[in-house]
Design a protein around this motif. Structure first.
Motif, short mmCIF file in Angstrom:
data_model
loop_
_atom_site.label_atom_id
_atom_site.label_comp_id
_atom_site.label_asym_id
_atom_site.label_seq_id
_atom_site.Cartn_x
_atom_site.Cartn_y
_atom_site.Cartn_z
N GLU A 273 37.80 23.74 47.53
CA GLU A 273 38.67 24.14 46.44
C GLU A 273 38.14 23.69 45.07
OE1 GLU A 273 42.62 22.49 46.62
OE2 GLU A 273 43.42 24.03 45.27
N PHE A 274 37.59 22.48 45.00
CA PHE A 274 37.20 21.94 43.70
C PHE A 274 35.89 22.51 43.18
CE2 PHE A 274 40.39 18.93 44.97
CZ PHE A 274 41.12 18.85 43.80
N LYS A 276 35.40 25.37 42.35
CA LYS A 276 35.81 26.23 41.22
C LYS A 276 36.07 25.42 39.96
CE LYS A 276 39.49 28.62 42.86
NZ LYS A 276 39.40 28.63 44.32
N TYR A 277 36.46 24.17 40.13
CA TYR A 277 37.01 23.44 38.99
C TYR A 277 36.09 22.36 38.45
CZ TYR A 277 41.04 25.85 40.80
OH TYR A 277 41.89 26.82 41.24
N ASP A 279 32.49 21.08 36.60
CA ASP A 279 31.85 21.59 35.38
C ASP A 279 30.35 21.42 35.46
OD1 ASP A 279 32.16 22.55 32.55
OD2 ASP A 279 31.03 20.70 32.23
N PRO A 281 31.30 25.25 37.08
CA PRO A 281 31.76 25.68 38.40
C PRO A 281 30.57 25.98 39.31
CG PRO A 281 32.93 26.84 36.68
CD PRO A 281 31.82 26.10 36.00
#
Lengths: 333, 333
Positions: A273-274, A276-277, A279, A281
């Motif tokens: 999930e992470f 995507k989040y 930096d 992505p």
DNA sequence: TGTAAATTTGTAATCGATTACAAATTTACG
DNA sequence: CGTAAATTTGTAATCGATTACAAATTTACA
């Protein structure tokens, strides 16, 4: 706490009738059904499932052995749970990495009847005594080896890694690092093979220098970042065998004053999930987590119920993966 | 599969001797021990634990009801597992959010003897019939309500949230948003109270406009970000009731062209592993995840074994939290 | 060696359900 | 109504261990 005998005597029927009320209520007359219901109500009776499981010689439980450190597995476990719930199994969960010594104890829960099947996130070390003839109600999930002793549900790690590194090559990268996973997981070796295949196809040299041994943890990514930063020549892209290490490596490279992806592209594996989040992505390979779990559980149910084709059950069952391109990769300058 | 009778007859001893070989080997003579070992070996005997559990009326299992979507809980579960393993319990795991209808079925596993205790990540809806006099072998973890029907292990959410918002106030923030969690979790209300306490102490007005209802998911953070970005006057800081929502909100604010923390400071709650690795790294409240799990499991063991003080067992057991300051917060301009 | 004490062993009841089989009851219908 | 068929019910065996209690054996020691 009330037992079936007390219910029977209060209801004025035999224990068989009470038992049948649960297992085959359509075989109990209306009159007796009412009497039984009333007695159950009055005594607040709950059947002793330890007794029932014992007589039926069934536990209605399965065991999942999963290294919980990987958040990707949470989704896989949800897929398992979903099917388990539908099929009436409860799921026992252990983390084999927490207590490696207990591993054989967990496997023996099959023989002691505590569980009816096992989903294991790695190939079992000890092979079956009679390999191929007896299926042990064990499904291997997300790991695979030639002549696997038990049925397998996984992705084609070789192809997936190859696809990912192909993509890096297509961006013009010529020095591509590889941060590996735990050595005893076969997926690590398959992904390495895919990495090497891609390099070979591109006519690039295979260099052990570009390969660093990781362990799937963020920390090992952080550590590897320093090594890669100092490497001469420095790689322009790094393939990490899971997303956690990729996240660690990005963090580490930034700390070294390098920019991702401008200075170094980073790719992961799993699509947690992470991914995507973070930096930037993360470009990664998406494994169909929930489907892996539900497929494995369905397969396990078939094993338990004896509904399987011995010819094909040991052939690995591969689910498709997707290349997910995000911001952690760019063309080489 | 061989049973104890066959072992006994092959060894030339009684079943009692074989049984004692397992439960009290020091009471079996050397001569018979050898015979029993040989027979067990020869028949590859494994005791039927369904039978043993039935006769002892013990399952040696506990149930954990946890919403797996929260990665913070993984660590809590590891803490539970650790103690469970030491104490000889196996852990059943279900996600109550996956099948809310089955919730009562899970609770009734206590009565049907399938599990000896339950760790539940929320206060039970139905109270005990005889509240306070009978302890149900249920421990509530990470949630708490006044007159809790079962023993509780958690953190002081009011104090923790207050500490976090105090910190924002100390940075000069006067418009502080609050993104809440699921309404049926009491922790949500406690954190809200802490938020309000801090505002009140600082002489700031309590405004419902600054409060947006979330559900602990990244998505609800993303959605809230848009609302906060458009808000007039726009808050300069936002308190999110968990890290996942904070990560979502940061992502969403960036997408709106706002900078974190320069334009808006964001704080989370939990200190999940990825809080360190998002951009910017998250200022948050650290909950001692593993200790929460292990404390709850120790408490549950005491309940099961009847070793508890009825006077104090229903008093909530609070573990300490830490304010972790990272890059997602800064002084207001 | 003889006897009491300590240790070891075996017999058989027990846990609480399920279920095969036989018996009892109800239903169907000429 | 009488009989056969269908349905419902009860009796009692069974699953595989544990364990109380009594019996047998071994050990200790005068």
């Amino acid at each position: 706490m009330a037992n079936i005998k007390e219910v029977a005597s209060l209801a004025g029927v035999s224990v068989a009738t009470v038992s049948r009320y649960f297992s085959a209520p359509e075989k109990v007359s209306k009159k007796n059904t009412d009497k039984v219901i009333k007695a159950i109500e009055q005594l607040n009776y709950k059947p002793n499932l330890l007794a029932r499981n014992f007589t039926q010689s069934r536990s209605y439980s399965i065991l999942v052995m999963a290294p919980l450190a990987n958040p990707f597995l949470l989704d896989v476990i949800q897929g398992i749970q979903e099917i388990a719930r539908i099929k009436g199994y409860t799921v026992l969960l252990v983390d084999p990495l927490e207590a490696p010594d207990d591993e054989n104890k967990y496997y023996s829960m099959l023989e002691t009847r505590l569980v009816e099947g096992i989903i294991d996130f790695k190939v079992q070390k000890r092979l079956n005594k009679k390999h191929g003839t007896r299926i042990d109600n064990i499904v291997t999930l997300c790991d695979y080896v030639e002549n696997n002793p038990s049925p397998v549900v996984t992705v084609d790690d070789v192809k997936a890694a190859e696809k990912l590194v192909d993509y890096l090559v297509s961006l013009g990268h010529r020095h591509i690092g590889c941060l590996t996973g735990l050595d005893f997981i076969h997926a690590t070796h398959h992904r390495k093979l895919g990495y090497q295949n891609a390099l070979q196809k591109a006519g690039l040299p295979l260099s052990n220098k570009l390969m660093i041994n990781g362990d799937f943890s963020v920390t090992s990514g952080l550590n590897a970042a320093k090594e890669y930063a100092d490497m001469q020549p420095r790689p322009t892209a790094i393939f990490c065998m899971n997303d956690k290490m990729a996240i660690g490596i990005i963090q580490g490279l930034k700390a070294e004053g390098l920019r991702v992806p401008e200075d170094i592209s980073v790719v992961g594996f799993d699509d947690i999930e992470f991914a995507k989040y973070c930096d930037p992505p993360l470009t990664t390979i998406r494994q169909p987590a929930k489907e892996l779990g539900s497929s494995a559980m369905k397969l396990l149910c078939n094993l338990i119920e004896g509904k399987f084709d011995p010819e094909t059950v040991l052939r690995p069952y591969f689910l498709p993966t997707d290349l997910i391109v995000r911001g952690s990769t760019c063309a080489v300058k």
